[in-house]
Motif scaffolding. Structure first.
Motif, PDB file in Angstrom:
ATOM      1  N   ALA A  83      -6.615  32.984 -29.409  1.00 48.67           N
ATOM      2  CA  ALA A  83      -5.619  31.962 -29.710  1.00 48.67           C
ATOM      3  C   ALA A  83      -4.532  31.912 -28.659  1.00 48.67           C
ATOM      4  O   ALA A  83      -4.002  30.839 -28.345  1.00 48.67           O
ATOM      5  CB  ALA A  83      -5.011  32.216 -31.084  1.00 48.67           C
ATOM      6  N   ALA A  84      -4.191  33.044 -28.107  1.00 47.41           N
ATOM      7  CA  ALA A  84      -3.131  33.111 -27.099  1.00 47.41           C
ATOM      8  C   ALA A  84      -3.620  32.737 -25.714  1.00 47.41           C
ATOM      9  O   ALA A  84      -2.821  32.634 -24.777  1.00 47.41           O
ATOM     10  CB  ALA A  84      -2.528  34.508 -27.074  1.00 47.41           C
ATOM     11  N   GLY A  85      -4.925  32.545 -25.556  1.00 43.53           N
ATOM     12  CA  GLY A  85      -5.464  32.213 -24.245  1.00 43.53           C
ATOM     13  C   GLY A  85      -5.404  33.376 -23.278  1.00 43.53           C
ATOM     14  O   GLY A  85      -5.100  33.195 -22.092  1.00 43.53           O
ATOM     15  N   ASP A  86      -5.679  34.580 -23.757  1.00 38.63           N
ATOM     16  CA  ASP A  86      -5.625  35.787 -22.939  1.00 38.63           C
ATOM     17  C   ASP A  86      -6.637  35.672 -21.794  1.00 38.63           C
ATOM     18  O   ASP A  86      -7.846  35.511 -22.011  1.00 38.63           O
ATOM     19  CB  ASP A  86      -5.944  37.002 -23.808  1.00 38.63           C
ATOM     20  CG  ASP A  86      -5.736  38.322 -23.077  1.00 38.63           C
ATOM     21  OD1 ASP A  86      -5.452  38.287 -21.857  1.00 38.63           O
ATOM     22  OD2 ASP A  86      -5.865  39.379 -23.726  1.00 38.63           O
ATOM     23  N   VAL A  87      -6.135  35.732 -20.559  1.00 43.33           N
ATOM     24  CA  VAL A  87      -7.019  35.617 -19.398  1.00 43.33           C
ATOM     25  C   VAL A  87      -7.914  36.836 -19.259  1.00 43.33           C
ATOM     26  O   VAL A  87      -8.927  36.794 -18.554  1.00 43.33           O
ATOM     27  CB  VAL A  87      -6.189  35.420 -18.113  1.00 43.33           C
ATOM     28  CG1 VAL A  87      -5.459  34.076 -18.153  1.00 43.33           C
ATOM     29  CG2 VAL A  87      -5.194  36.567 -17.904  1.00 43.33           C
ATOM     30  N   GLY A  88      -7.565  37.928 -19.911  1.00 40.12           N
ATOM     31  CA  GLY A  88      -8.391  39.119 -19.837  1.00 40.12           C
ATOM     32  C   GLY A  88      -9.606  39.061 -20.747  1.00 40.12           C
ATOM     33  O   GLY A  88     -10.474  39.943 -20.685  1.00 40.12           O
ATOM     34  N   ALA A 127     -17.983  35.665 -22.351  1.00 33.24           N
ATOM     35  CA  ALA A 127     -18.957  35.913 -23.410  1.00 33.24           C
ATOM     36  C   ALA A 127     -18.257  36.149 -24.749  1.00 33.24           C
ATOM     37  O   ALA A 127     -18.680  35.616 -25.796  1.00 33.24           O
ATOM     38  CB  ALA A 127     -19.828  37.118 -23.057  1.00 33.24           C
ATOM     39  N   ALA A 128     -17.156  36.901 -24.730  1.00 35.66           N
ATOM     40  CA  ALA A 128     -16.417  37.148 -25.964  1.00 35.66           C
ATOM     41  C   ALA A 128     -15.776  35.868 -26.484  1.00 35.66           C
ATOM     42  O   ALA A 128     -15.761  35.599 -27.690  1.00 35.66           O
ATOM     43  CB  ALA A 128     -15.359  38.225 -25.724  1.00 35.66           C
ATOM     44  N   GLY A 129     -15.239  35.031 -25.558  1.00 35.14           N
ATOM     45  CA  GLY A 129     -14.636  33.767 -25.975  1.00 35.14           C
ATOM     46  C   GLY A 129     -15.659  32.836 -26.600  1.00 35.14           C
ATOM     47  O   GLY A 129     -15.396  32.198 -27.634  1.00 35.14           O
ATOM     48  N   TRP A 130     -16.866  32.757 -26.004  1.00 40.34           N
ATOM     49  CA  TRP A 130     -17.918  31.905 -26.566  1.00 40.34           C
ATOM     50  C   TRP A 130     -18.363  32.409 -27.941  1.00 40.34           C
ATOM     51  O   TRP A 130     -18.638  31.611 -28.836  1.00 40.34           O
ATOM     52  CB  TRP A 130     -19.110  31.860 -25.615  1.00 40.34           C
ATOM     53  CG  TRP A 130     -18.799  31.186 -24.307  1.00 40.34           C
ATOM     54  CD1 TRP A 130     -17.825  30.272 -24.080  1.00 40.34           C
ATOM     55  CD2 TRP A 130     -19.456  31.418 -23.068  1.00 40.34           C
ATOM     56  NE1 TRP A 130     -17.810  29.899 -22.756  1.00 40.34           N
ATOM     57  CE2 TRP A 130     -18.817  30.587 -22.102  1.00 40.34           C
ATOM     58  CE3 TRP A 130     -20.501  32.245 -22.659  1.00 40.34           C
ATOM     59  CZ2 TRP A 130     -19.218  30.563 -20.778  1.00 40.34           C
ATOM     60  CZ3 TRP A 130     -20.905  32.196 -21.345  1.00 40.34           C
ATOM     61  CH2 TRP A 130     -20.267  31.378 -20.406  1.00 40.34           C
TER      62      TRP A 130
END
Length: 264
Positions: A14-19, A23-26
């Motif tokens: 939700a915070a848009g963490d660039v780290g 694969a985890a985001g998908w």
């Protein structure tokens, strides 16, 4: 359904963490589509400014859906179809024939303007009916497999269906034999289609009309009599020319690909 991701993973998403790797985001996105409880966690994890923006967007979209689009105002005079696009030129053709009838009635000593104008009367409407400049659907038309001779003939017949009754009325009103205005009219129409496979139907029609006006109409009015090609015994020749040009149209069908086009 896949197991729910950890709350901290949803918060990072939700915070848009660039780290957060792709694969985890998908995986989080795919899971959120089918899990209402995780979507609720996602809403709670969004920061207040972002949540306020989302709420305003949701309200705006909902209000727009509820109201619906404004009704389209249709104009009954809007020109559509082949006749609509060719309407100005059909009006010109009809006006020329009416003017020719008027001149013939008022000045009977002049050569017959009805016979002089009849061969080229349909050419400008035919050019307008098969020109990319007057067809708003040209790009869509060229992508269809039926954009060749069949479509051209249908459009030409539509034009002739309007022009020929006007010519018939003009010929009947001046007492001329139908063969003397009908056959030259059909011959020039077939000639514009046959020549159109080489240079484009619109160019061919305009060129033939200009050539007839310069080579026949103007000299005939100047000398005060009709040429032999419009004499009483000329109709067999016009019939033969019409037949030959009609056959040429069939032979050159492959060169007629699109409005305003020519040999490909």
């Amino acid at each position: 359904m896949s197991p729910c991701p950890r709350p901290d993973l949803i918060s990072r998403y939700a915070a848009g963490d660039v780290g957060l790797d792709d694969a985890a985001g998908w995986a989080v996105e795919a899971h959120l589509e089918s899990c209402a409880s995780c979507r609720a966690l996602l809403v709670d994890a969004v920061d207040p400014p972002t949540q306020d923006l989302l709420d305003r967007v949701a309200r705006t979209v909902a209000a727009g859906i509820a109201v619906g689009p404004a009704p389209v105002r249709r104009r009954p005079w809007r020109r559509t179809g082949v006749l609509g696009r060719s309407l100005p030129w059909l009006a010109v053709a009809a006006g020329l024939m009416l003017a020719a009838v008027g001149f013939e009635k008022v000045y009977p000593d002049l050569p017959s303007l009805v016979l002089l104008v009849a061969p080229v009367a349909p050419l400008l409407p035919v050019a307008a009916a098969w020109s990319r400049r007057t067809d708003p659907a040209w790009e869509l038309l060229v992508s269809t497999p039926r954009n060749g001779l069949g479509l051209l003939l249908r459009r030409t017949l539509t034009v002739l269906a309007v022009v020929l009754p006007v010519l018939a009325a003009a010929g009947w009103g001046t007492g001329h034999s139908p063969a003397l205005w009908l056959l030259p009219c059909l011959a020039f129409t077939a000639g514009s289609l046959a020549l159109g496979a080489l240079v484009g139907v619109d160019r061919a029609a305009v060129g033939l009309a200009a050539a007839w006006a310069a080579g026949v109409i103007v000299p005939s009015i100047s000398v005060g009599h009709l040429p032999a090609v419009l004499g009483a015994g000329s109709w067999p020749g016009w019939a033969a020319v019409t037949g030959a040009l009609t056959a040429a149209v069939s032979l050159r069908a492959a060169g007629i690909r699109r409005p305003g086009g020519h040999r490909s």
